[in-house]
Design a protein around this motif. Sequence first.
Motif, short mmCIF file in Angstrom:
data_model
loop_
_atom_site.label_atom_id
_atom_site.label_comp_id
_atom_site.label_asym_id
_atom_site.label_seq_id
_atom_site.Cartn_x
_atom_site.Cartn_y
_atom_site.Cartn_z
N ARG A 3 1.12 -1.32 0.07
CA ARG A 3 -0.14 0.12 -0.14
C ARG A 3 0.50 1.22 0.08
N ALA A 6 2.03 1.86 -3.29
CA ALA A 6 1.51 1.95 -4.44
C ALA A 6 0.63 3.58 -4.23
N GLY A 7 1.03 3.97 -2.62
CA GLY A 7 0.30 5.43 -2.66
C GLY A 7 1.68 6.65 -3.32
N ALA A 9 3.97 5.52 -5.46
CA ALA A 9 3.90 5.61 -6.99
C ALA A 9 2.14 6.40 -7.80
N ARG A 10 1.48 6.91 -6.83
CA ARG A 10 0.05 7.83 -6.62
C ARG A 10 0.85 9.30 -7.30
N LEU A 11 1.17 9.62 -5.95
CA LEU A 11 1.87 10.98 -5.46
C LEU A 11 2.98 11.34 -7.15
N ARG A 12 4.06 9.93 -7.09
CA ARG A 12 4.81 10.46 -8.24
C ARG A 12 3.70 11.36 -9.61
N LEU A 13 3.00 10.03 -9.79
CA LEU A 13 2.18 9.84 -11.14
C LEU A 13 1.33 11.31 -11.05
N ALA A 14 0.98 11.61 -9.46
CA ALA A 14 0.39 13.33 -9.68
C ALA A 14 1.51 14.56 -9.43
#
Length: 281
Positions: A3, A6-7, A9-14
């Motif tokens: 988790r 994944a969190g 990765a989402r922050l980097r994508l954002a």
Amino acid sequence: MRRAGAGGARLRLAALLGPPLLWLTLAYLGSLAVLLLSAFWTTDSFTSDVVRTWNTDNIQELLTTPVYRTIALRTLTIAAAVTLLDALLALPMAFCMARVAGPRWRRPLLVAVLTPLWASYLVKAYAWRVMLSEDGVVNAVLSPLGLHGPGYGTPAVVLVLAYLWLPYMILPVYAALERLPERTLEASADLGAGTWRTLRSVVLPAVRPALLAGSVFTFSLSLGDYITVQIVGGKTQLLGNAIASQVTLDLPMAAALSAVPVVLIVCYLAAVRRAGALDAL
């Protein structure tokens, strides 16, 4: 741990997509909102300065003046004619590229379709002006047959716009035909379907979303074009020309006119979205 990964990765994508999306929102949607808002302003008749006073005079004039309705209808008709002509030309060309030509010829044909996009828009438009002139190539070819070219006017605008936007129709149709399984065509032949029945019952349903996707480009680009009509249109006037002529004289009225193609494109996008065409873009 998963988790947390994944969190992160989402922050980097954002963080990666956030700035360009924010810029797109501010630059495109913000400017579009200001454009539509300025349609409700007015212009001082003496100084020609924009007066930021809320009113609906421009909208009322747009809806009640016959010449604006005529121009809007003419623009819509030309955009629809260009889209239909490109669809009729793109389907056999894309089918030949994807299904008739051998693998070694597909790439050169694809390059040939893309090559006109490398040339300048103005160069291509003025080349057509030379070809459509009284002493141009079109009349030279047709005169021995007792025929005459379209000259400058609405037919010339449709012809040139169809040429300019044709690659945008061919590419999605070619991609759809290339993804069409060969066994589907073989099954149609095994069931006794002829060429036209296979085209009507198998090929056309398969490429329908791609045709609609290509029509988004041809329709919207034709709807907003005003340079081609100035070069080969003669006395023909479209919405783009009306908007360009009003920009320096009456900016709020130009904004009101600009809302017409925006509304038409939004309605068209909403219609083709229901057919799944946007998935083929």
